[in-house]
Design an enzyme around this catalytic site. Structure first.
Site, PDB file in Angstrom:
ATOM      1  N   THR A  42       0.835  -1.199   0.000  1.00  0.00           N
ATOM      2  CA  THR A  42       0.000   0.000   0.000  1.00  0.00           C
ATOM      3  C   THR A  42       0.869   1.248   0.000  1.00  0.00           C
ATOM      4  O   THR A  42       0.627   2.196  -0.762  1.00  0.00           O
ATOM      5  CB  THR A  42      -0.936   0.007   1.218  1.00  0.00           C
ATOM      6  OG1 THR A  42      -1.677  -1.210   1.254  1.00  0.00           O
ATOM      7  CG2 THR A  42      -1.897   1.183   1.152  1.00  0.00           C
ATOM      8  N   VAL A  70       4.886  -9.783  10.602  1.00  0.00           N
ATOM      9  CA  VAL A  70       4.970  -8.927  11.788  1.00  0.00           C
ATOM     10  C   VAL A  70       5.325  -7.515  11.337  1.00  0.00           C
ATOM     11  O   VAL A  70       6.440  -7.256  10.873  1.00  0.00           O
ATOM     12  CB  VAL A  70       6.039  -9.438  12.780  1.00  0.00           C
ATOM     13  CG1 VAL A  70       6.122  -8.498  13.990  1.00  0.00           C
ATOM     14  CG2 VAL A  70       5.715 -10.856  13.228  1.00  0.00           C
ATOM     15  N   ASP A 131      -5.209 -13.376   7.629  1.00  0.00           N
ATOM     16  CA  ASP A 131      -4.739 -12.066   8.109  1.00  0.00           C
ATOM     17  C   ASP A 131      -4.718 -12.051   9.631  1.00  0.00           C
ATOM     18  O   ASP A 131      -5.682 -12.478  10.273  1.00  0.00           O
ATOM     19  CB  ASP A 131      -5.652 -10.972   7.577  1.00  0.00           C
ATOM     20  CG  ASP A 131      -4.982  -9.609   7.542  1.00  0.00           C
ATOM     21  OD1 ASP A 131      -4.155  -9.352   8.442  1.00  0.00           O
ATOM     22  OD2 ASP A 131      -5.275  -8.820   6.640  1.00  0.00           O
ATOM     23  N   ILE A 132      -3.634 -11.569  10.197  1.00  0.00           N
ATOM     24  CA  ILE A 132      -3.495 -11.482  11.657  1.00  0.00           C
ATOM     25  C   ILE A 132      -3.517 -10.025  12.117  1.00  0.00           C
ATOM     26  O   ILE A 132      -4.335  -9.624  12.940  1.00  0.00           O
ATOM     27  CB  ILE A 132      -2.191 -12.158  12.134  1.00  0.00           C
ATOM     28  CG1 ILE A 132      -2.141 -13.613  11.683  1.00  0.00           C
ATOM     29  CG2 ILE A 132      -2.070 -12.049  13.646  1.00  0.00           C
ATOM     30  CD1 ILE A 132      -3.281 -14.464  12.183  1.00  0.00           C
ATOM     31  N   LYS A 143     -13.333  -0.972  18.825  1.00  0.00           N
ATOM     32  CA  LYS A 143     -13.634  -0.859  20.255  1.00  0.00           C
ATOM     33  C   LYS A 143     -13.526   0.600  20.701  1.00  0.00           C
ATOM     34  O   LYS A 143     -14.320   1.077  21.522  1.00  0.00           O
ATOM     35  CB  LYS A 143     -12.668  -1.723  21.064  1.00  0.00           C
ATOM     36  CG  LYS A 143     -12.830  -1.575  22.571  1.00  0.00           C
ATOM     37  CD  LYS A 143     -11.877  -2.469  23.344  1.00  0.00           C
ATOM     38  CE  LYS A 143     -12.048  -2.276  24.846  1.00  0.00           C
ATOM     39  NZ  LYS A 143     -11.206  -3.202  25.640  1.00  0.00           N
ATOM     40  N   ARG A 219     -37.409  -8.701  -2.526  1.00  0.00           N
ATOM     41  CA  ARG A 219     -38.555  -7.789  -2.463  1.00  0.00           C
ATOM     42  C   ARG A 219     -39.349  -8.007  -1.180  1.00  0.00           C
ATOM     43  O   ARG A 219     -39.817  -7.065  -0.558  1.00  0.00           O
ATOM     44  CB  ARG A 219     -39.465  -8.002  -3.672  1.00  0.00           C
ATOM     45  CG  ARG A 219     -38.910  -7.402  -4.957  1.00  0.00           C
ATOM     46  CD  ARG A 219     -39.935  -7.502  -6.076  1.00  0.00           C
ATOM     47  NE  ARG A 219     -40.292  -8.881  -6.357  1.00  0.00           N
ATOM     48  CZ  ARG A 219     -41.387  -9.250  -7.005  1.00  0.00           C
ATOM     49  NH1 ARG A 219     -42.255  -8.347  -7.396  1.00  0.00           N
ATOM     50  NH2 ARG A 219     -41.630 -10.528  -7.251  1.00  0.00           N
ATOM     51  N   HIS A 275     -44.007 -25.741  -4.173  1.00  0.00           N
ATOM     52  CA  HIS A 275     -43.897 -25.589  -2.719  1.00  0.00           C
ATOM     53  C   HIS A 275     -42.980 -26.669  -2.138  1.00  0.00           C
ATOM     54  O   HIS A 275     -43.278 -27.273  -1.107  1.00  0.00           O
ATOM     55  CB  HIS A 275     -45.273 -25.634  -2.049  1.00  0.00           C
ATOM     56  CG  HIS A 275     -46.186 -24.548  -2.519  1.00  0.00           C
ATOM     57  ND1 HIS A 275     -47.535 -24.575  -2.305  1.00  0.00           N
ATOM     58  CD2 HIS A 275     -45.938 -23.407  -3.198  1.00  0.00           C
ATOM     59  CE1 HIS A 275     -48.097 -23.484  -2.830  1.00  0.00           C
ATOM     60  NE2 HIS A 275     -47.130 -22.773  -3.376  1.00  0.00           N
ATOM     61  N   GLY A 304     -47.510 -22.713 -12.151  1.00  0.00           N
ATOM     62  CA  GLY A 304     -46.856 -21.768 -11.255  1.00  0.00           C
ATOM     63  C   GLY A 304     -45.728 -22.378 -10.458  1.00  0.00           C
ATOM     64  O   GLY A 304     -45.212 -21.752  -9.524  1.00  0.00           O
ATOM     65  N   ASP A 470     -53.122 -50.932   8.488  1.00  0.00           N
ATOM     66  CA  ASP A 470     -54.175 -50.312   7.678  1.00  0.00           C
ATOM     67  C   ASP A 470     -53.634 -49.566   6.466  1.00  0.00           C
ATOM     68  O   ASP A 470     -54.242 -49.570   5.387  1.00  0.00           O
ATOM     69  CB  ASP A 470     -55.049 -49.389   8.527  1.00  0.00           C
ATOM     70  CG  ASP A 470     -54.259 -48.310   9.259  1.00  0.00           C
ATOM     71  OD1 ASP A 470     -53.019 -48.288   9.149  1.00  0.00           O
ATOM     72  OD2 ASP A 470     -54.897 -47.491   9.964  1.00  0.00           O
TER      73      ASP A 470
END
Length: 516
Positions: A42, A70, A131-132, A143, A219, A275, A304, A470
């Protein structure tokens, strides 16, 4: 004394894996005379773009070591992030140790999830992308949100610059929202790592991180008065919508059910789902014939619903189903000719699915309950040659056995209590979701009669055991000659006796397929 509402942004620490928009953001910060500290790649990028930047080593008075593992894990950094500037004791300690406040932290994390998605990623790649320092700094700054603003999302850069205005302050309200976003991100990030490490080590845990990333707002939910959101970015890796209206909450549930059903079959198969329950399933040499068999089971309920096929949808199939109202057609692919026909209906959704990926993702299922979540292994078990036993005096014929295996596959995807009447290649009657197994059987028979389907010589599958004889006697009256069921009732002997008295071949699987 400083107050949270009036705290000015003087120092910023920027360390991002995703460089999207960071150069433009840093330029705006520099224009506001914010001092920027940065790390590794960066810092290099900002310098290349002629943005004044200091190394994080200027804060720590220690070099980045161990290949960058580190660099920010240092008391000087975390003191700057955690200092409560409203406390005289903190201010005195900062002055004593020559420390300063880091007022703005801009961090996004190593791309662990993106690395996981790459097929050629090794375990070593995965470990290196944990990532640490980033999560440690984010948690510390979040925090201390009263004094430190945290930014994890590049989409927020413009909002931050606008908020800072001429006086270079960020409101306490926005800082608290940014802090909440931090903890959501780090919780999700850790959950993805946790899941990977559990699977890699084949180790379960007493704690379980259920990480979810928003895929889209819907929606509404099951009903228009209910808000709903789809979480799980992987959903659209499995299902790719080619045409039609946006998928609804109910569509997504039905899509999942239809895909899990159709992957059970190898031969050309069409299933019609409504369904989450199959209205009809058919197998044939081609999709048109398979559809005709499935649709004949119930010519009313599929309207449908979802029409799903396990082969590429071609022109002939498209012409066959085009005039029938369906919410979704789900298939592994569609020919150009099929799309020309099916896209004539503007609202019909056409969805392409990768069935191999569906099978790979059938690992665990989650369900919310009041006050908690249930988790279980997916029900991937099917009938195996060693896993069942014939308990009747008569052995099933070859044709009956083929039908029983087919019926068992379908029955597994019908809501309990489930009763399914079939031939060897098509459903004939389906009874789903009744409180009584006998009622499910009667509904299935009634539907078959309504469709003028002959149940003489049919086979029957029951997702759980017959508690009484049955249910089997009703099946015999309808014309069933073979039954497949789990067995395990205290009245099994009565049921077996009834099967023998009616010359029915019966198989016990020793496995049930409840679906609630």
């Amino acid at each position: 004394m400083n107050t949270p509402d009036m705290h000015t942004i003087k120092n910023a620490l920027i360390s991002v894996s995703d460089k999207t928009g960071i150069v433009e953001f840093a330029k705006e910060l520099s224009k506001k005379n914010v001092t920027i500290y940065s790390t590794g790649g960066t810092a290099k990028l900002l310098k290349e773009n002629e943005i004044p930047v200091h190394s994080v080593s200027d804060i720590t008075n220690f070099p980045e070591i161990m290949d960058g593992r580190v660099k920010t894990l240092h008391p000087n950094v975390h003191a700057g992030l955690l200092a409560d500037l409203g406390k005289e004791s903190h201010l005195a300690q900062m002055n004593e140790h020559n420390l300063f406040s880091i007022d703005l932290l801009v961090v996004n994390l190593y791309p662990f999830e993106q690395t996981l998605a790459k097929e050629d990623s090794t375990h070593e790649d995965m470990i290196e992308n944990i990532d640490i320092g980033g999560p440690a700094m984010l948690r510390a700054a979040a925090k201390n949100y009263k004094w430190t603003a945290t930014v994890v999302n590049p989409d927020c850069y413009n909002k931050i610059i606008e908020e800072m205005g001429e006086d270079c302050t960020i409101s306490l309200k926005l800082r608290s929202k940014l802090a909440a976003e931090v903890y959501s991100l780090t919780a999700y990030y850790d959950s993805v790592i946790s899941k990977y490490m559990r699977e890699y080590s084949e180790k379960d845990s007493e704690q379980y991180g259920l990480g979810m990333k928003k895929a889209q707002s819907l929606r509404y939910g099951e009903n228009p008065h209910q808000k709903a959101t789809l979480f799980g970015a992987n959903f659209y890796n499995l299902f790719k919508q080619l045409h039609g209206k946006e998928l609804s909450y109910n569509n997504i549930i039905d899509l999942s059910a239809a895909a899990q059903l159709i992957v059970e079959f190898e031969d050309p198969t069409v299933a019609l789902v409504k369904h989450t329950n199959p209205c009809g399933v058919g197998i044939a040499d081609n999709l048109v014939e398979a559809y005709e068999k499935a649709f004949a089971t119930d010519t009313v309920s599929p309207f449908g619903g979802i029409f799903t096929a396990n082969r590429t949808v071609d022109k002939e199939f498209a012409e066959k189903v085009h005039s029938v109202f369906s919410e979704i057609i789900l298939a592994p692919d569609f020919t150009v000719e099929a799309l020309e026909i099916l896209t004539k209906k503007r609202d019909r959704r056409l969805v392409k699915v990768n069935f191999d990926h569906i099978k790979a993702n059938l690992s665990v299922e989650y369900k919310s309950v009041v006050g908690g979540y249930l988790m279980q292994e997916s029900d991937k078990q099917l009938l195996s040659e060693e896993g069942y036993r014939v308990v009747s005096e008569r052995q099933p014929t070859e044709s009956e056995m083929k039908g029983l295996k087919f019926a068992w596959k379908v029955c597994k995807h019908v809501k309990s209590n489930a009763i399914v009447y079939t031939s060897h290649d098509r459903t004939l009657g389906i009874g789903a979701g009744q409180m009584s197994r006998v009622d499910s059987s009667r509904i299935a028979v009634a539907k078959a009669k309504l469709m003028n389907l002959d149940l003489q010589g049919s086979v029957l599958a029951s997702d759980a055991f017959f508690p009484f004889a049955d249910g089997l006697i009703e099946a015999a009256k309808a014309g069933v000659t073979a039954v497949i069921q789990p067995g395990g009732s205290v009245r099994d002997e009565e049921v077996i006796k009834a099967a023998n008295e009616n010359n029915i071949a019966m198989i016990f699987t020793g496995m049930r397929h409840f679906r609630h």
